[in-house]
Write a protein that holds these residues in place. Structure first.
Motif, PDB file in Angstrom:
ATOM      1  N   TYR A  65       0.843  -1.191   0.000  1.00 49.35           N
ATOM      2  CA  TYR A  65       0.000   0.000   0.000  1.00 49.35           C
ATOM      3  C   TYR A  65       0.879   1.242   0.000  1.00 49.35           C
ATOM      4  N   LYS A  66       0.319   2.330  -0.498  1.00 52.43           N
ATOM      5  CA  LYS A  66       1.038   3.604  -0.553  1.00 52.43           C
ATOM      6  C   LYS A  66       0.327   4.614   0.341  1.00 52.43           C
ATOM      7  N   VAL A  67       1.138   5.262   1.189  1.00 53.74           N
ATOM      8  CA  VAL A  67       0.668   6.345   2.050  1.00 53.74           C
ATOM      9  C   VAL A  67       1.733   7.440   2.005  1.00 53.74           C
ATOM     10  N   HIS A  68       1.450   8.572   2.596  1.00 54.31           N
ATOM     11  CA  HIS A  68       2.401   9.683   2.566  1.00 54.31           C
ATOM     12  C   HIS A  68       3.778   9.297   3.087  1.00 54.31           C
ATOM     13  N   SER A  69       3.812   8.388   4.049  1.00 54.31           N
ATOM     14  CA  SER A  69       5.103   8.021   4.651  1.00 54.31           C
ATOM     15  C   SER A  69       5.848   6.945   3.868  1.00 54.31           C
ATOM     16  N   GLY A  70       5.312   6.522   2.745  1.00 54.23           N
ATOM     17  CA  GLY A  70       6.064   5.592   1.907  1.00 54.23           C
ATOM     18  C   GLY A  70       5.231   4.490   1.274  1.00 54.23           C
ATOM     19  N   TYR A  71       5.921   3.675   0.527  1.00 60.05           N
ATOM     20  CA  TYR A  71       5.347   2.512  -0.152  1.00 60.05           C
ATOM     21  C   TYR A  71       5.718   1.318   0.708  1.00 60.05           C
ATOM     22  N   LYS A  72       4.735   0.695   1.321  1.00 61.30           N
ATOM     23  CA  LYS A  72       4.987  -0.297   2.361  1.00 61.30           C
ATOM     24  C   LYS A  72       4.359  -1.648   2.031  1.00 61.30           C
ATOM     25  N   GLY A  73       4.877  -2.648   2.719  1.00 58.48           N
ATOM     26  CA  GLY A  73       4.320  -3.986   2.629  1.00 58.48           C
ATOM     27  C   GLY A  73       3.994  -4.481   4.021  1.00 58.48           C
ATOM     28  N   TRP A  74       2.928  -5.263   4.106  1.00 65.81           N
ATOM     29  CA  TRP A  74       2.505  -5.841   5.376  1.00 65.81           C
ATOM     30  C   TRP A  74       2.395  -7.345   5.178  1.00 65.81           C
ATOM     31  N   ILE A  75       3.141  -8.092   5.992  1.00 62.21           N
ATOM     32  CA  ILE A  75       3.159  -9.550   5.890  1.00 62.21           C
ATOM     33  C   ILE A  75       2.139 -10.146   6.849  1.00 62.21           C
ATOM     34  N   GLU A  76       1.401 -11.132   6.380  1.00 61.02           N
ATOM     35  CA  GLU A  76       0.372 -11.820   7.171  1.00 61.02           C
ATOM     36  C   GLU A  76       0.411 -13.310   6.869  1.00 61.02           C
ATOM     37  N   ASP A  77      -0.226 -14.069   7.719  1.00 56.32           N
ATOM     38  CA  ASP A  77      -0.514 -15.487   7.476  1.00 56.32           C
ATOM     39  C   ASP A  77       0.723 -16.298   7.095  1.00 56.32           C
ATOM     40  N   VAL A  78       1.778 -16.158   7.886  1.00 59.43           N
ATOM     41  CA  VAL A  78       2.981 -16.965   7.682  1.00 59.43           C
ATOM     42  C   VAL A  78       2.780 -18.252   8.469  1.00 59.43           C
ATOM     43  N   VAL A  79       2.761 -19.369   7.765  1.00 59.14           N
ATOM     44  CA  VAL A  79       2.535 -20.647   8.451  1.00 59.14           C
ATOM     45  C   VAL A  79       3.219 -21.779   7.696  1.00 59.14           C
ATOM     46  N   VAL A  80       3.794 -22.687   8.463  1.00 62.57           N
ATOM     47  CA  VAL A  80       4.367 -23.918   7.931  1.00 62.57           C
ATOM     48  C   VAL A  80       3.643 -25.070   8.618  1.00 62.57           C
ATOM     49  N   ASP A  81       3.226 -26.043   7.835  1.00 64.31           N
ATOM     50  CA  ASP A  81       2.546 -27.210   8.387  1.00 64.31           C
ATOM     51  C   ASP A  81       3.364 -27.787   9.541  1.00 64.31           C
ATOM     52  N   HIS A  82       2.680 -28.139  10.621  1.00 66.06           N
ATOM     53  CA  HIS A  82       3.373 -28.612  11.823  1.00 66.06           C
ATOM     54  C   HIS A  82       4.231 -29.846  11.549  1.00 66.06           C
ATOM     55  N   ARG A  83       3.883 -30.637  10.535  1.00 72.27           N
ATOM     56  CA  ARG A  83       4.664 -31.845  10.209  1.00 72.27           C
ATOM     57  C   ARG A  83       5.904 -31.525   9.379  1.00 72.27           C
ATOM     58  N   ALA A  84       6.020 -30.293   8.882  1.00 75.19           N
ATOM     59  CA  ALA A  84       7.146 -29.929   8.004  1.00 75.19           C
ATOM     60  C   ALA A  84       8.060 -28.874   8.629  1.00 75.19           C
ATOM     61  N   ARG A  85       7.843 -28.560   9.888  1.00 75.36           N
ATOM     62  CA  ARG A  85       8.646 -27.523  10.536  1.00 75.36           C
ATOM     63  C   ARG A  85      10.067 -28.010  10.788  1.00 75.36           C
ATOM     64  N   GLY A  86      10.977 -27.048  10.922  1.00 80.66           N
ATOM     65  CA  GLY A  86      12.366 -27.372  11.203  1.00 80.66           C
ATOM     66  C   GLY A  86      13.197 -27.644   9.956  1.00 80.66           C
ATOM     67  N   ARG A  87      12.650 -27.367   8.788  1.00 80.61           N
ATOM     68  CA  ARG A  87      13.357 -27.609   7.520  1.00 80.61           C
ATOM     69  C   ARG A  87      13.759 -26.324   6.798  1.00 80.61           C
ATOM     70  N   GLY A  88      13.537 -25.175   7.426  1.00 80.67           N
ATOM     71  CA  GLY A  88      13.898 -23.900   6.806  1.00 80.67           C
ATOM     72  C   GLY A  88      12.847 -23.356   5.850  1.00 80.67           C
ATOM     73  N   ILE A  89      11.664 -23.921   5.874  1.00 80.14           N
ATOM     74  CA  ILE A  89      10.607 -23.494   4.948  1.00 80.14           C
ATOM     75  C   ILE A  89      10.152 -22.070   5.261  1.00 80.14           C
ATOM     76  N   GLY A  90       9.931 -21.756   6.533  1.00 77.22           N
ATOM     77  CA  GLY A  90       9.515 -20.404   6.914  1.00 77.22           C
ATOM     78  C   GLY A  90      10.532 -19.365   6.470  1.00 77.22           C
ATOM     79  N   ARG A  91      11.807 -19.672   6.641  1.00 79.93           N
ATOM     80  CA  ARG A  91      12.874 -18.764   6.209  1.00 79.93           C
ATOM     81  C   ARG A  91      12.808 -18.542   4.699  1.00 79.93           C
ATOM     82  N   LYS A  92      12.664 -19.603   3.934  1.00 78.42           N
ATOM     83  CA  LYS A  92      12.623 -19.480   2.470  1.00 78.42           C
ATOM     84  C   LYS A  92      11.403 -18.676   2.015  1.00 78.42           C
ATOM     85  N   LEU A  93      10.264 -18.866   2.666  1.00 79.05           N
ATOM     86  CA  LEU A  93       9.069 -18.083   2.336  1.00 79.05           C
ATOM     87  C   LEU A  93       9.311 -16.600   2.605  1.00 79.05           C
ATOM     88  N   MET A  94       9.872 -16.301   3.766  1.00 76.77           N
ATOM     89  CA  MET A  94      10.142 -14.906   4.132  1.00 76.77           C
ATOM     90  C   MET A  94      11.191 -14.289   3.213  1.00 76.77           C
TER      91      MET A  94
END
Length: 144
Positions: A65-94
């Motif tokens: 979104y764009k506002v007077h203070s800049g062009y910004k991004g807002w991250i939401e809904d970051v999730v890795v399936d509980h059976r696949a955690r610990g493999r660096g998936i969240g890091r790669k998504l981010m």
């Protein structure tokens, strides 16, 4: 493991069901918007997901979104399936969302997480996010 940008024309009912299942892991009981409804001209959404052995095992989304203070991004809904955690998936998504943010020329990238999500807080700090001393307020428009 494959990190992909979700394009509306590639969205199948199976992929949508898998994304909805992931959302239920971080927000049980909430009724999310159907994924196709998110791809609207007025909703500048970037959704990245992780495929592992043909299954969607992680996702993260960002709106810009764009506002007077800049062009910004807002991250939401970051999730890795509980059976696949610990493999660096969240890091790669981010990392993919950060890459897209740079390509778009955003001035700030923001996110919110709850204090009890220790692994997420550690990941965000490790990626360079800094705690911003502020408060978030909300009005539930669907309950008025």
């Amino acid at each position: 493991m494959e990190i992909k940008l979700l394009k509306p024309k590639e969205l199948t009912s199976e992929t949508q069901d898998q994304l909805m299942g992931l959302l239920d892991q971080i927000s049980p009981g909430k009724i999310p918007l159907m994924t196709m409804k998110l791809f609207d001209q007025q909703n500048p959404l970037t959704l990245v997901y992780c495929l592992l052995e043909g299954q969607v095992v992680g996702m993260a989304s960002m709106c810009t979104y764009k506002v007077h203070s800049g062009y910004k991004g807002w991250i939401e809904d970051v999730v890795v399936d509980h059976r696949a955690r610990g493999r660096g998936i969240g890091r790669k998504l981010m990392e993919k969302l950060i890459e897209v943010s740079r390509e778009k020329g955003l001035s700030r990238l923001l996110l919110f997480t709850e204090d009890h999500r220790k692994a997420a807080v550690h990941l965000y700090k490790d990626l360079g996010f800094q705690f911003k001393d502020s408060q978030i307020y909300q009005i539930r428009m669907d309950q008025q």
